[in-house]
Design a protein around this motif. Structure first.
Motif, PDB file in Angstrom:
ATOM      1  N   ASN A  34      30.641  33.909  41.667  1.00  0.00           N
ATOM      2  CA  ASN A  34      30.049  33.290  40.491  1.00  0.00           C
ATOM      3  C   ASN A  34      30.793  33.758  39.263  1.00  0.00           C
ATOM      4  N   MET A  35      32.025  33.307  39.143  1.00  0.00           N
ATOM      5  CA  MET A  35      32.778  33.759  37.968  1.00  0.00           C
ATOM      6  C   MET A  35      33.936  32.822  37.657  1.00  0.00           C
ATOM      7  N   LEU A  36      34.383  32.903  36.431  1.00  0.00           N
ATOM      8  CA  LEU A  36      35.675  32.342  36.044  1.00  0.00           C
ATOM      9  C   LEU A  36      36.336  33.422  35.211  1.00  0.00           C
ATOM     10  N   CYS A  37      37.608  33.638  35.433  1.00  0.00           N
ATOM     11  CA  CYS A  37      38.275  34.667  34.645  1.00  0.00           C
ATOM     12  C   CYS A  37      38.780  34.054  33.340  1.00  0.00           C
ATOM     13  N   MET A  62      35.955  41.008  42.580  1.00  0.00           N
ATOM     14  CA  MET A  62      34.512  41.076  42.290  1.00  0.00           C
ATOM     15  C   MET A  62      33.809  42.041  43.224  1.00  0.00           C
ATOM     16  N   ASN A  94      22.497  37.468  38.449  1.00  0.00           N
ATOM     17  CA  ASN A  94      23.941  37.576  38.698  1.00  0.00           C
ATOM     18  C   ASN A  94      24.318  37.529  40.171  1.00  0.00           C
ATOM     19  N   ASP A 115      32.623  26.058  33.469  1.00  0.00           N
ATOM     20  CA  ASP A 115      31.699  27.135  33.808  1.00  0.00           C
ATOM     21  C   ASP A 115      31.837  27.469  35.287  1.00  0.00           C
ATOM     22  N   PRO A 116      31.535  28.713  35.659  1.00  0.00           N
ATOM     23  CA  PRO A 116      31.604  29.044  37.086  1.00  0.00           C
ATOM     24  C   PRO A 116      30.581  28.238  37.892  1.00  0.00           C
TER      25      PRO A 116
END
Lengths: 806, 226
Positions: free
Chosen positions: A80-83, A226, A607, A70-71
């Protein structure tokens, strides 16, 4: 109801492996509960390594098995992300085709026949060779301790420095090649020599961005991707995209211009012409910060780089160029001509990057919010090791392949010099770490030839890549989820330090690169010193004064000394010495640390997060230092060396480079008709690119990623496809002067005429890759090995191809 | 609680992070046709120039879901907060729900021999009190916002109060709960990415539609199941 997929069925799926003795350890075994887990139901902070970005992630572990990634929102660079690739990291860990134990070649080179070995056996094979290949000892004996006969290459990664230190500093070879010359060398050099650093486009605040060729929607780069796509479509960032393809980035653009391949320099020069002619530039900035502006002005005007002139070359209407130039300056200094990443495109690429940098500077958007920023870097205590000096090392073999060849080399020049026997001395071995030159370098046939000529090829990887198949000894590295890597500080507007924790113990008989090299040093250190003592006059002299043992012990020749501490210990020391125990604890637990993180970091919404309050961000670099430590693709040391050798000490924007002039290179960006080739009738220019579901050629076997993109297709202009009777899904042949491939067709209006495209990363030839093997087509099978002459960077978009339905 | 999702689809870059995160989180069967969530592309040519609109999508968790009605075994049902779920143990794979769904949001999961679909990460997150879905958390450009329509102070309602939106296939009368946020600042893009005849709503206009359907269906909602 749950249907079991049987073990038998599973093994049937993996018999394609031609590595003998393989597949004994199966996926089902690793799921067996009797194995004692390292962690039970915990979340461990780690750092993704599915691509180059280093996004922080939480690994959810249950009973010793990594269940989910998870991010981790704490790192300002990855936000705050994962691709897709980050999410699919589990399949890098649990890929049944992984390299599981050391291998020694027993078949013909490239045949893919290996025997399973212990680490000791593999190390000894590297040192002594076998009856099928030579070892380091024999090579160095024959080459009289010229360590540079042992070449090495590495892919970008947190362990790259560890490997470079071993091969370069400890073993002593000068012959290093990395991704730079098949990636972003022209851009990093162009910006470093013009602005002082490559810097980072502040896409969080820029108001006007020209993105030419770069494709941040598909080739994800943090935080650019992003930052920008939350601000396109009238939300603050006006975006102009130049690309022969209507990419996912172009979808977001206010204006998409389908520029002809290889003509970007003419476009930038025409923009510059308008801005200078109409005096739209930032006069104060130019007067204060630009060197030789008058010469540049005269140069641009006297060459008549008008939009009308550029229209004929680029295919972009003159009125569009006028509008863009004026709009850009109206939004400046929050206006950026985006630098680009993999910019190995054309023969004129270095001058293109210089022209872009100067154009951005004309608006004044340098070292400030909304422009190109340099930020600040949080220091880490240095970890030093003692380095031996060898007298018989010779300089790089590819020095003459381009005007300026830096410490990262020119891959194509390097390889071609070897196979065309132009090297000043033989390059006899290749040590590859986390790079797959067989698929990465244009003209695969030549890379194959190079590997066939080598006396020794050693490859460290996690997967049986095409390069592994060409190797004599294969050392299996564990994946990023099974090791702690060197702690890393990222410069930027919001600087931070991150740590990749070990999530689970290494599976099978794999090791982290640090431990691989530690083991190797224990086997080779003494025997190699014996050769040095025999051929090295300096060492012989020292031995006369002291004893053989003392010289070995005290002058860095004992390579094992570099590995007395564990990676964990070194990391701890580097952080604690600078920031104290508490900071280290935070870093270990959360994966991220920066001063005041506990008060600065806030969740603003479901977010959104704050990393630094706005008034604490480093939009302008403190002390005016031009930093380049914003990501791991950019080699700070190489850039520092480049600036020292070729740059000026003025600290200003350089329109004119005396060093270039002295070496017969244009001192100011100049369009050269003779370096531009238009596609003749009946032929297409081939362009390659990246997308968001694969990373270079390293994820070709990832079953989850293949689920979202099964294979690559060749893009061809719909009208031209119709003329040739090519329909969607038809198999076509794409043929260049160096190779032929077959691929499915994708006729589309999203590509201009006379250009065809397919994405990199497919068409692997290794039979060890169950899913990657011959899936789709490899771009480097057909890309010609052309280099631009200044730095020897690949010119990947200069290949002409023919396309026909088969 | 009444769970729903807003999608600021103009930020989508079709990177497919959501699709992969969903599969990893929920153990969805591999295969391109086995998707709980997806990004649909509509491509057209406007005066010879390409135009592409991306619509990330998944089960709409319709307030008045037809899939629940057609299920002969009660396998399709409303869970806590009106989330539409399937019970894999009682599914007989008659595929009636797949026919009934106007959004093509359901598919056959061969490993369970049952119909599968988006659950808003009910099993993996909501039952643990987490208020983000895997697809929302992973998204680089933060297209999705999951939330509770009953929470007036919540971010979801605040966004719906601020911006206009539309739903997919309103004519089907299913009262879907995926809200596509109308691009505010790029009229051209907004116009070209919305089908003709699609109604644009404010929350004040749409809320009564939701409330009516909720009143009809609420008695069928089941309590939290472990």
């Amino acid at each position: 109801m749950q249907v079991e997929i049987s073990r038998r069925k599973f093994l049937q799926g993996s018999v394609a492996l031609s590595i003998t003795g393989g597949s004994a350890v199966s996926f089902t075994n690793l799921l067996a509960t009797d194995k004692k887990p390292l962690h039970k139901n915990v979340k461990i902070a780690t750092v993704c390594e599915m691509c180059v970005n280093k996004c922080t992630a939480w690994a959810k572990v249950e009973d010793g098995i990594v269940k989910k990634l998870d991010p981790n929102p704490l790192f300002p660079k990855s936000k705050n992300m994962l691709c897709a690739r980050g999410d699919a990291g589990i399949h890098a860990l649990y890929d049944p085709d992984r390299l599981k134990y050391p291998l020694i070649r027993i078949g013909k080179k490239g045949e893919g026949k290996f025997k399973r070995a212990t680490w000791e056996e593999a190390y000894h094979a590297i040192l002594n060779g076998t009856k099928l290949f030579k070892g380091m000892k024999q090579i160095l004996e024959e080459e009289k301790d010229n360590r540079s006969t042992l070449g090495y290459c590495a892919g970008e990664g947190m362990g790259e420095h560890t490997f470079k230190q071993f091969m370069g500093d400890l073993i002593g070879s000068a012959n290093f090649v990395n991704h730079s010359s098949i990636c972003l060398k022209t851009t990093t050099a162009g910006y470093a020599l013009t602005l002082g650093a490559y810097g980072k486009a502040d896409l969080d605040n820029a108001k006007y961005v020209i993105m030419a060729g770069a494709n941040r929607a598909e080739a994800i780069l943090t935080p650019d991707t992003m930052d920008m796509f939350k601000r396109t479509r009238g939300r603050g960032l006006k975006l102009i995209v130049l690309d022969p393809r209507y990419t996912n980035t172009a979808q977001h653009a206010d204006k998409w211009l389908g520029i002809k391949v290889g003509t970007d320099l003419a476009f930038v020069l025409a923009l510059t012409y308008v801005v200078i002619k109409e005096v739209l530039f930032n006069k104060e900035f130019v007067a204060k910060n630009m060197n030789h502006f008058q010469e540049y002005k005269t140069h641009i005007l006297s060459n008549n780089y008008t939009p009308e002139w550029a229209e004929k070359i680029t295919g972009i209407k003159a009125h569009e160029i006028y509008t863009i130039a004026r709009d850009f300056m109206a939004h400046a200094p929050s206006a950026i001509y985006y630098q680009g990443r993999r910019t190995a495109w054309s023969l004129q690429d270095f001058q293109l990057r210089r022209a872009q940098a100067i154009f951005t500077a004309l608006g004044g958007g340098i070292d400030m919010k909304g422009g190109i920023v340099f930020g600040k870097k949080l220091p880490l205590d240095e970890h030093t090791v003692e380095i031996p000096l060898y007298a018989n090392i010779q300089r790089r073999i590819d020095k003459k392949e381009a005007t300026f060849v830096g410490p990262n080399g020119t891959w194509i020049g390097f390889r071609n010099a070897i196979i065309e026997k132009r090297t000043p001395y033989p390059l006899r071995a290749m040590f590859s770490y986390k790079q797959n030159p067989m698929q990465a370098i244009p003209n695969i046939a030549k890379t194959r030839k190079m590997f066939e000529m080598l006396d020794l090829a050693v490859t460290i990887d996690t997967m049986p890549s095409d390069t592994v198949m060409m190797s004599d000894v294969v050392l299996p590295e564990c994946t990023y989820l099974e090791r702690e890597d060197p702690v890393k500080s990222f410069a930027g507007v919001e600087p931070a330090i991150i740590l990749r924790n070990k999530v689970i113990e290494p599976m099978y008989d794999t090791r982290a690169v640090y431990d691989i090299l530690k083991g190797l040093s224990q086997v080779i250190s003494k025997p190699l010193f014996k050769i040095t003592a025999k051929y090295d006059a300096d060492v012989q002299e020292e031995i006369e004064d002291a004893s053989y043992e003392d010289v070995y012990e005290e002058n860095g020749f004992d390579l094992t000394k570099a590995y007395v501490h564990t990676q964990e210990h070194i990391n701890k020391e580097r952080v604690v010495n600078e920031y104290g125990e508490e900071a280290y604890k935070t870093l270990k637990e959360k994966g991220v640390f920066y001063p005041h993180m506990d008060t600065y970091f806030k969740q603003l919404g479901m977010n959104e997060y704050q990393y630094y309050p706005d008034d604490k961000k480093y939009y302008t670099s403190p002390g005016g230092e031009k930093l380049d430590a914003q990501d791991t693709c950019i080699d700070e040391k190489a850039i520092a060396a480049l600036k020292k050798n070729l740059g000026t000490a003025s600290g200003k924007v350089e329109c004119y480079l005396e060093t270039m002039k002295k070496n017969g290179v244009d001192p100011m960006p100049t369009w050269r008709d003779e370096l531009y080739n238009e596609a003749p009738k009946g032929k297409f220019k081939f362009v390659t690119g990246r997308h968001a579901q694969q990373t270079q050629n390293s994820t070709a076997n990832n079953i989850m990623l293949l689920d979202v993109m099964r294979e690559n297709y060749v893009w061809i202009n719909k009208e031209q496809a119709d003329e040739k009777g090519i329909k969607y899904g038809d198999i076509v042949e794409v043929k260049s002067s160096v190779g032929i491939i077959h691929i499915k067709a994708y006729p589309t209006i999203k590509i201009i005429k006379d250009v065809v495209f397919y994405v990199h990363g497919f068409g692997q030839e290794s039979t060890g890759l169950t899913f990657g093997y011959r899936n789709g087509a490899s771009d480097n099978m057909i890309i010609e090995d052309t280099i631009e002459s200044v730095f020897g960077t690949a010119a990947m978009h200069e290949t002409l191809v023919e396309v026909r339905k088969v | 609680m009444n769970f729903a999702m807003a999608l600021d689809y103009q930020s989508c870059i079709d990177c497919k992070a959501c699709e992969v995160a969903c599969k990893e989180e929920n153990g969805v069967q591999l295969g391109a046709d086995k998707q709980r969530i997806w990004v649909s592309q509509s491509e057209k040519s406007i005066f010879g120039e390409p135009f592409v609109a991306l619509h990330p999508s998944q089960c709409n968790h319709c307030q008045d879901a037809p899939c629940v009605d057609v299920c002969p075994t009660g396998s399709s049902y409303f869970a806590l907060g009106g989330i539409v779920m399937t019970n894999k143990d009682t599914c007989i794979l008659c595929k009636g729900c797949m026919e009934a769904c106007p959004y093509d949001a359901r598919f056959v999961d061969d490993t369970h021999v049952a119909v599968d679909k988006c659950t808003f990460c009910y099993d993996t997150r909501i039952v643990n009190g987490e208020m983000t879905t895997a697809c929302q958390a992973t998204c680089p450009t933060k297209v999705r916002l999951f939330g509770d329509l009953d929470d007036e102070e919540g971010e979801l309602i605040q966004m719906l109060n601020k911006r206009k939106f539309y739903v997919l296939k309103e004519d089907e009368g299913t009262v879907p709960k995926l809200f596509y946020m109308l691009p505010e600042h790029d009229k051209n893009y907004a116009m070209n990415s919305v089908d003709e005849g699609t109604n644009i709503y404010t929350w004040d206009e749409f809320k009564p539609i939701i409330e009516m359907a909720k009143a009809k269906r609420k008695p069928q909602w089941q309590a939290m199941q472990e």
